[in-house]
Design a protein around this motif. Sequence first.
Motif, PDB file in Angstrom:
ATOM      1  N   THR A  19       0.825  -1.211   0.000  1.00  0.00           N
ATOM      2  CA  THR A  19       0.000   0.000   0.000  1.00  0.00           C
ATOM      3  C   THR A  19       0.854   1.254   0.000  1.00  0.00           C
ATOM      4  OG1 THR A  19      -1.737  -1.164   1.227  1.00  0.00           O
ATOM      5  CG2 THR A  19      -1.805   1.251   1.234  1.00  0.00           C
ATOM      6  N   TYR A  20       1.853   1.303   0.887  1.00  0.00           N
ATOM      7  CA  TYR A  20       2.709   2.487   0.984  1.00  0.00           C
ATOM      8  C   TYR A  20       3.524   2.705  -0.282  1.00  0.00           C
ATOM      9  CZ  TYR A  20       1.627   2.707   5.991  1.00  0.00           C
ATOM     10  OH  TYR A  20       0.992   2.813   7.201  1.00  0.00           O
ATOM     11  N   SER A  21       3.988   1.609  -0.898  1.00  0.00           N
ATOM     12  CA  SER A  21       4.765   1.768  -2.126  1.00  0.00           C
ATOM     13  C   SER A  21       3.910   2.331  -3.245  1.00  0.00           C
ATOM     14  CB  SER A  21       5.398   0.436  -2.536  1.00  0.00           C
ATOM     15  OG  SER A  21       4.407  -0.541  -2.817  1.00  0.00           O
ATOM     16  N   LEU A  22       2.652   1.909  -3.326  1.00  0.00           N
ATOM     17  CA  LEU A  22       1.745   2.450  -4.346  1.00  0.00           C
ATOM     18  C   LEU A  22       1.419   3.916  -4.075  1.00  0.00           C
ATOM     19  CD1 LEU A  22      -0.685  -0.589  -4.781  1.00  0.00           C
ATOM     20  CD2 LEU A  22       0.993   0.249  -6.445  1.00  0.00           C
ATOM     21  N   ILE A  23       1.268   4.269  -2.805  1.00  0.00           N
ATOM     22  CA  ILE A  23       1.029   5.679  -2.451  1.00  0.00           C
ATOM     23  C   ILE A  23       2.237   6.521  -2.842  1.00  0.00           C
ATOM     24  CG2 ILE A  23       0.749   7.284  -0.524  1.00  0.00           C
ATOM     25  CD1 ILE A  23      -0.935   5.116   0.860  1.00  0.00           C
ATOM     26  N   ALA A  24       3.438   5.995  -2.564  1.00  0.00           N
ATOM     27  CA  ALA A  24       4.665   6.717  -2.917  1.00  0.00           C
ATOM     28  C   ALA A  24       4.769   6.918  -4.426  1.00  0.00           C
ATOM     29  CB  ALA A  24       5.883   5.958  -2.389  1.00  0.00           C
ATOM     30  N   ILE A  25       4.409   5.892  -5.200  1.00  0.00           N
ATOM     31  CA  ILE A  25       4.423   6.021  -6.662  1.00  0.00           C
ATOM     32  C   ILE A  25       3.457   7.125  -7.094  1.00  0.00           C
ATOM     33  CG2 ILE A  25       3.832   4.865  -8.823  1.00  0.00           C
ATOM     34  CD1 ILE A  25       4.758   2.230  -7.513  1.00  0.00           C
ATOM     35  N   ALA A  26       2.283   7.157  -6.474  1.00  0.00           N
ATOM     36  CA  ALA A  26       1.295   8.189  -6.809  1.00  0.00           C
ATOM     37  C   ALA A  26       1.829   9.586  -6.485  1.00  0.00           C
ATOM     38  CB  ALA A  26      -0.004   7.926  -6.056  1.00  0.00           C
ATOM     39  N   VAL A  27       2.526   9.715  -5.356  1.00  0.00           N
ATOM     40  CA  VAL A  27       3.141  11.002  -4.992  1.00  0.00           C
ATOM     41  C   VAL A  27       4.152  11.426  -6.054  1.00  0.00           C
ATOM     42  CG1 VAL A  27       4.659  12.149  -3.324  1.00  0.00           C
ATOM     43  CG2 VAL A  27       2.755  10.743  -2.513  1.00  0.00           C
ATOM     44  N   GLY A  28       4.961  10.467  -6.513  1.00  0.00           N
ATOM     45  CA  GLY A  28       5.954  10.769  -7.535  1.00  0.00           C
ATOM     46  C   GLY A  28       5.323  11.197  -8.850  1.00  0.00           C
ATOM     47  N   VAL A  29       4.290  10.492  -9.272  1.00  0.00           N
ATOM     48  CA  VAL A  29       3.595  10.846 -10.515  1.00  0.00           C
ATOM     49  C   VAL A  29       2.997  12.247 -10.407  1.00  0.00           C
ATOM     50  CG1 VAL A  29       1.629  10.285 -11.991  1.00  0.00           C
ATOM     51  CG2 VAL A  29       3.132   8.456 -11.167  1.00  0.00           C
ATOM     52  N   LEU A  30       2.416  12.553  -9.239  1.00  0.00           N
ATOM     53  CA  LEU A  30       1.827  13.882  -9.026  1.00  0.00           C
ATOM     54  C   LEU A  30       2.901  14.963  -9.073  1.00  0.00           C
ATOM     55  CD1 LEU A  30      -0.653  15.601  -8.315  1.00  0.00           C
ATOM     56  CD2 LEU A  30      -0.161  15.160  -5.896  1.00  0.00           C
ATOM     57  N   ALA A  31       4.047  14.712  -8.440  1.00  0.00           N
ATOM     58  CA  ALA A  31       5.129  15.694  -8.435  1.00  0.00           C
ATOM     59  C   ALA A  31       5.656  15.939  -9.845  1.00  0.00           C
ATOM     60  CB  ALA A  31       6.265  15.214  -7.526  1.00  0.00           C
ATOM     61  N   ILE A  32       5.799  14.866 -10.627  1.00  0.00           N
ATOM     62  CA  ILE A  32       6.273  15.005 -12.014  1.00  0.00           C
ATOM     63  C   ILE A  32       5.271  15.795 -12.839  1.00  0.00           C
ATOM     64  CG2 ILE A  32       6.810  13.725 -14.123  1.00  0.00           C
ATOM     65  CD1 ILE A  32       7.799  11.442 -12.213  1.00  0.00           C
ATOM     66  N   ALA A  33       3.986  15.459 -12.703  1.00  0.00           N
ATOM     67  CA  ALA A  33       2.945  16.162 -13.458  1.00  0.00           C
ATOM     68  C   ALA A  33       2.908  17.645 -13.100  1.00  0.00           C
ATOM     69  CB  ALA A  33       1.588  15.516 -13.186  1.00  0.00           C
TER      70      ALA A  33
END
Length: 423
Positions: A19-33
């Motif tokens: 769960t935390y790894s998927l949340i972290a990926i989402a944070v990264g995608v949001l930061a890149i966008a």
Amino acid sequence: METHNSFNEQFEFSGKAKTYSLIAIAVGVLAIALGFLTGAVERTFANLLLMGYYFTCVCIAGVFFCALQYAAQAGWSASLLRVPQAFAKVLPYAAVILILIIGAGLYFTHPILTEETHQHITGPYLYKEWASKAVTTPGTDAYDAIIKGKSGYLNIPFFFARLAFYLIAYSILGLLLVKYSNNEDELGGMFNYKKSFNLACAFLVVFGFTVPLFAFDAIMSLDAHWFSTMFGWYNFAALWVSGLSVITLVLIYLRKQGYFAWITENHLHNMGQLIFGFSIFWTYLWFAQFLLIYYANIPEEAAYFYKRWEPEFQPWFWFNLVMNFVAPFLILMARDSKRSVGVLKTACIILVLGHWLDYFMMVMPGTVGPQSHWYTEIGWIEAGVFIGFAGLFTFLVLGALSKFKSLVPKNHPFLQESLHHHI
């Protein structure tokens, strides 16, 4: 805490880690966008290159760890090989991501202000010193005779061909090491171990000749006017120390979850010794490269460090040395420190962040350059992209680990030596 002692028991990747790894990926995608949408395109590309390179280097370190243990016929590490083997299984994904980042950074262009004539030319977001056609075209305002002289090596087709060769070679050899280890589990005997030994020796030869070139191409060419014959080995030291630190952190996490119960403080001591020793090696290369250039004070060489002594970067320049040398040196010097899970974990976290800063100092001055104040050079884009890649790495590595039928190479000829390892 439940302990999983059976060698045949598989690692189950679920719960909070997933769960935390998927949340972290989402944070990264949001930061890149947000980085692209808010106009910080160049800075976002630079951070993507930084983390793509870091991600790839850590995975390569996993392959190197396996190859080194097989070539040395080491016994102490046999029972923990599944962790670096999981890194090897993830390397092809990391390689593809790095190639895509570099490809996008070269494909998309923007106006660049030349230093000499203050004319605007169009150039890529990454490797702009040599990848822009105007730089190598005589008669243009941006023409650079020095870069033109290097264009036989620094041109986009040859650049991509070299990167593809390095990464494909590392990936194939790493996956073969994993395959032979799995075959050894099923068939027993020495046949697959001997194949692993021969393949490991071949990998070390290929790796030894190409890893400096990989660093020259991916990172040093960002500052295309400057070169250092020590830069490749300096990057190797960073790759190896950061890889060892991540391997150790994964082992500590898995032990806490009840897996790898056979890993003792003696195995951690060995990992701590490697981390301590190669942190000193990294420092030697850092200092030797810096001192020779500083003492000679040749403008063509000093330009690299001059950029990194800008007021915006200078505090990070020295903090890099504190994190990657002073901290591990003082923390891990004592024998008991290497055998303490808490102390070793702290040192590894410092080194993972420290080598991120090390790569930051390699990449940012040659791409984005100084922005405003030193304390704003590391901001939300850097944090978000780091978190995203950390989540992606965690998701892929733990997922790869869960695919192994056994958490230990149960027919490895030195397994008993590893299980009874004591120093």
